[in-house]
Scaffold this motif. Sequence first.
Motif, PDB file in Angstrom:
ATOM      1  N   ASN A  43       0.811  -1.220   0.000  1.00  0.00           N
ATOM      2  CA  ASN A  43       0.000   0.000   0.000  1.00  0.00           C
ATOM      3  C   ASN A  43       0.842   1.267   0.000  1.00  0.00           C
ATOM      4  OD1 ASN A  43      -2.358  -1.472  -0.009  1.00  0.00           O
ATOM      5  ND2 ASN A  43      -2.605  -1.431   2.217  1.00  0.00           N
ATOM      6  N   ALA A  44       2.089   1.160   0.433  1.00  0.00           N
ATOM      7  CA  ALA A  44       2.952   2.342   0.478  1.00  0.00           C
ATOM      8  C   ALA A  44       3.323   2.820  -0.922  1.00  0.00           C
ATOM      9  CB  ALA A  44       4.210   2.042   1.283  1.00  0.00           C
ATOM     10  N   PHE A  45       3.297   1.906  -1.908  1.00  0.00           N
ATOM     11  CA  PHE A  45       3.697   2.267  -3.270  1.00  0.00           C
ATOM     12  C   PHE A  45       2.589   2.071  -4.307  1.00  0.00           C
ATOM     13  CE2 PHE A  45       7.710   1.175  -1.141  1.00  0.00           C
ATOM     14  CZ  PHE A  45       8.462   2.302  -1.425  1.00  0.00           C
ATOM     15  N   ASP A  46       1.525   1.409  -3.941  1.00  0.00           N
ATOM     16  CA  ASP A  46       0.480   1.063  -4.904  1.00  0.00           C
ATOM     17  C   ASP A  46      -0.235   2.306  -5.441  1.00  0.00           C
ATOM     18  OD1 ASP A  46      -1.169  -0.669  -6.391  1.00  0.00           O
ATOM     19  OD2 ASP A  46      -2.731  -0.553  -4.861  1.00  0.00           O
ATOM     20  N   ILE A  47      -0.496   2.309  -6.754  1.00  0.00           N
ATOM     21  CA  ILE A  47      -1.295   3.346  -7.412  1.00  0.00           C
ATOM     22  C   ILE A  47      -2.609   2.703  -7.836  1.00  0.00           C
ATOM     23  CG2 ILE A  47      -1.452   4.953  -9.353  1.00  0.00           C
ATOM     24  CD1 ILE A  47       1.641   4.931  -9.425  1.00  0.00           C
ATOM     25  N   ASP A  48      -3.725   3.275  -7.423  1.00  0.00           N
ATOM     26  CA  ASP A  48      -5.032   2.685  -7.736  1.00  0.00           C
ATOM     27  C   ASP A  48      -5.489   3.015  -9.154  1.00  0.00           C
ATOM     28  OD1 ASP A  48      -5.289   1.524  -5.218  1.00  0.00           O
ATOM     29  OD2 ASP A  48      -6.161   3.345  -4.366  1.00  0.00           O
ATOM     30  N   ASN A  49      -5.488   4.299  -9.492  1.00  0.00           N
ATOM     31  CA  ASN A  49      -5.942   4.708 -10.817  1.00  0.00           C
ATOM     32  C   ASN A  49      -5.540   6.150 -11.079  1.00  0.00           C
ATOM     33  OD1 ASN A  49      -8.000   6.471  -9.649  1.00  0.00           O
ATOM     34  ND2 ASN A  49      -9.248   4.641  -9.330  1.00  0.00           N
ATOM     35  N   MET A  50      -5.885   6.611 -12.257  1.00  0.00           N
ATOM     36  CA  MET A  50      -5.657   7.995 -12.664  1.00  0.00           C
ATOM     37  C   MET A  50      -6.977   8.527 -13.219  1.00  0.00           C
ATOM     38  SD  MET A  50      -3.163   9.407 -15.733  1.00  0.00           S
ATOM     39  CE  MET A  50      -1.619   8.958 -14.944  1.00  0.00           C
ATOM     40  N   ILE A  51      -7.438   9.654 -12.696  1.00  0.00           N
ATOM     41  CA  ILE A  51      -8.697  10.253 -13.144  1.00  0.00           C
ATOM     42  C   ILE A  51      -8.368  11.530 -13.915  1.00  0.00           C
ATOM     43  CG2 ILE A  51     -10.929  11.190 -12.442  1.00  0.00           C
ATOM     44  CD1 ILE A  51     -10.590   9.553  -9.827  1.00  0.00           C
ATOM     45  N   VAL A  52      -8.774  11.570 -15.172  1.00  0.00           N
ATOM     46  CA  VAL A  52      -8.499  12.725 -16.030  1.00  0.00           C
ATOM     47  C   VAL A  52      -9.814  13.415 -16.365  1.00  0.00           C
ATOM     48  CG1 VAL A  52      -7.522  13.516 -18.215  1.00  0.00           C
ATOM     49  CG2 VAL A  52      -6.507  11.547 -17.038  1.00  0.00           C
ATOM     50  N   THR A  79      -3.582   7.402  -4.904  1.00  0.00           N
ATOM     51  CA  THR A  79      -2.533   6.593  -4.283  1.00  0.00           C
ATOM     52  C   THR A  79      -2.347   7.008  -2.830  1.00  0.00           C
ATOM     53  OG1 THR A  79      -0.188   5.954  -4.406  1.00  0.00           O
ATOM     54  CG2 THR A  79      -0.734   8.211  -5.054  1.00  0.00           C
ATOM     55  N   ASP A  80      -1.886   6.065  -2.020  1.00  0.00           N
ATOM     56  CA  ASP A  80      -1.533   6.361  -0.629  1.00  0.00           C
ATOM     57  C   ASP A  80      -0.048   6.682  -0.488  1.00  0.00           C
ATOM     58  OD1 ASP A  80      -4.113   5.931   0.354  1.00  0.00           O
ATOM     59  OD2 ASP A  80      -3.784   3.777   0.596  1.00  0.00           O
ATOM     60  N   TYR A  81       0.654   6.701  -1.609  1.00  0.00           N
ATOM     61  CA  TYR A  81       2.095   6.963  -1.559  1.00  0.00           C
ATOM     62  C   TYR A  81       2.373   8.332  -0.937  1.00  0.00           C
ATOM     63  CZ  TYR A  81       6.753   8.300  -3.048  1.00  0.00           C
ATOM     64  OH  TYR A  81       8.047   8.748  -3.055  1.00  0.00           O
ATOM     65  N   ILE A  82       3.388   8.379  -0.082  1.00  0.00           N
ATOM     66  CA  ILE A  82       3.801   9.617   0.581  1.00  0.00           C
ATOM     67  C   ILE A  82       5.216   9.966   0.143  1.00  0.00           C
ATOM     68  CG2 ILE A  82       4.270  10.724   2.802  1.00  0.00           C
ATOM     69  CD1 ILE A  82       2.191   8.860   4.044  1.00  0.00           C
ATOM     70  N   ASP A  83       5.396  11.193  -0.276  1.00  0.00           N
ATOM     71  CA  ASP A  83       6.714  11.661  -0.706  1.00  0.00           C
ATOM     72  C   ASP A  83       7.746  11.422   0.395  1.00  0.00           C
ATOM     73  OD1 ASP A  83       8.399  12.990  -2.605  1.00  0.00           O
ATOM     74  OD2 ASP A  83       8.344  14.775  -1.334  1.00  0.00           O
ATOM     75  N   GLY A  84       8.864  10.794   0.038  1.00  0.00           N
ATOM     76  CA  GLY A  84       9.911  10.513   1.010  1.00  0.00           C
ATOM     77  C   GLY A  84       9.934   9.080   1.502  1.00  0.00           C
ATOM     78  N   THR A  85       8.923   8.285   1.142  1.00  0.00           N
ATOM     79  CA  THR A  85       8.874   6.894   1.582  1.00  0.00           C
ATOM     80  C   THR A  85      10.122   6.133   1.143  1.00  0.00           C
ATOM     81  OG1 THR A  85       6.453   6.844   1.510  1.00  0.00           O
ATOM     82  CG2 THR A  85       7.588   4.729   1.427  1.00  0.00           C
ATOM     83  N   SER A  86      10.835   5.569   2.102  1.00  0.00           N
ATOM     84  CA  SER A  86      12.043   4.768   1.838  1.00  0.00           C
ATOM     85  C   SER A  86      13.040   5.492   0.931  1.00  0.00           C
ATOM     86  CB  SER A  86      11.658   3.417   1.218  1.00  0.00           C
ATOM     87  OG  SER A  86      10.837   2.676   2.090  1.00  0.00           O
ATOM     88  N   GLY A  87      13.129   6.805   1.098  1.00  0.00           N
ATOM     89  CA  GLY A  87      14.090   7.582   0.326  1.00  0.00           C
ATOM     90  C   GLY A  87      13.669   7.890  -1.094  1.00  0.00           C
ATOM     91  N   THR A  88      12.403   7.652  -1.433  1.00  0.00           N
ATOM     92  CA  THR A  88      11.907   7.943  -2.782  1.00  0.00           C
ATOM     93  C   THR A  88      11.190   9.291  -2.782  1.00  0.00           C
ATOM     94  OG1 THR A  88       9.764   6.858  -2.428  1.00  0.00           O
ATOM     95  CG2 THR A  88      11.600   5.473  -3.155  1.00  0.00           C
ATOM     96  N   ARG A  89      10.949   9.821  -3.977  1.00  0.00           N
ATOM     97  CA  ARG A  89      10.287  11.121  -4.105  1.00  0.00           C
ATOM     98  C   ARG A  89       9.189  11.052  -5.159  1.00  0.00           C
ATOM     99  NH1 ARG A  89      12.945  15.331  -1.759  1.00  0.00           N
ATOM    100  NH2 ARG A  89      10.797  16.106  -1.723  1.00  0.00           N
ATOM    101  N   TYR A  90       8.346  12.095  -5.168  1.00  0.00           N
ATOM    102  CA  TYR A  90       7.355  12.203  -6.230  1.00  0.00           C
ATOM    103  C   TYR A  90       8.056  12.236  -7.587  1.00  0.00           C
ATOM    104  CZ  TYR A  90       3.715  13.684  -2.879  1.00  0.00           C
ATOM    105  OH  TYR A  90       2.808  13.750  -1.855  1.00  0.00           O
TER     106      TYR A  90
END
Length: 255
Positions: free
Chosen positions: A58-67, A81-92
């Motif tokens: 869930n920290a990295f999963d992307i559900d969908n994209m709405i345009v 997505t539930d992804y948070i900037d900085g998770t495990s040293g990663t960024r947006y």
Amino acid sequence: MRGKMKKYLCITVLLFMVLISQAGADQWTIADNYIGGGYSPTYAQNGGDVISLPSEINAFDIDNMIVSIDSSGTVEVKITTDYIDGTSGTRYGDLFISTDGWHPFGDSPYRDDVYGNGESWEFAFDTSLNSIYSIADVSILTSNNFFSHLPSSYYRTNQEVQINSNGATPVSAGTSFTKDLLYLTYAFNLSDLGISLDQGYDLGFRWSMTCANDVIEGGVSSSPVPDPATFLMMGMGLLGLSAAARKKKDKSGSI
């Protein structure tokens, strides 16, 4: 003659009403059916969709994209997505945009699609600078640029994730990026991409975090739409012809 004029006028009015009814926003939901290449099965979850430990999906999963694109040409791209900037040293990552459609490599779910063989993007929305740049003016950064010091099983390799826009001039700075509990939202206008709404569009989008542990890509399109004013003028013209024909008939009948 009078009956034909009424018929043409009714058709014109109906077409005009249809155009007016379509003046609201068009919206598409792009499911996360894209997997992409460059991953090892060691930490691949959900058939390769997410690269993570089982407890971190869930920290990295992307559900969908709405345009959504409204009648003024304003575009909103929402990443669920539930992804948070900085998770495990990663960024947006940045939002990559294609203006000539979406053309990934291979067949769905595109397990061999990597940077260099898939879609050639025309623009990128720099998340950190809230600006859109032409790909011709920047360099593309891949997941390897950020994580090549780690075992390749820890991230999805050779995936475009950000741009280096140092020294480049944005094609538009009238854009916005926001984050709330549900979405990452990118907002801009079709005119920022050199597109007029009435010309139609065929767009592709891509987003991921810098490790590309999950990636979403997809496309949306719309056919050219005639300006409603054109149909209004046509209707007014037919009204004028109808009135002139009626006047001529009345005049001839009075002799």
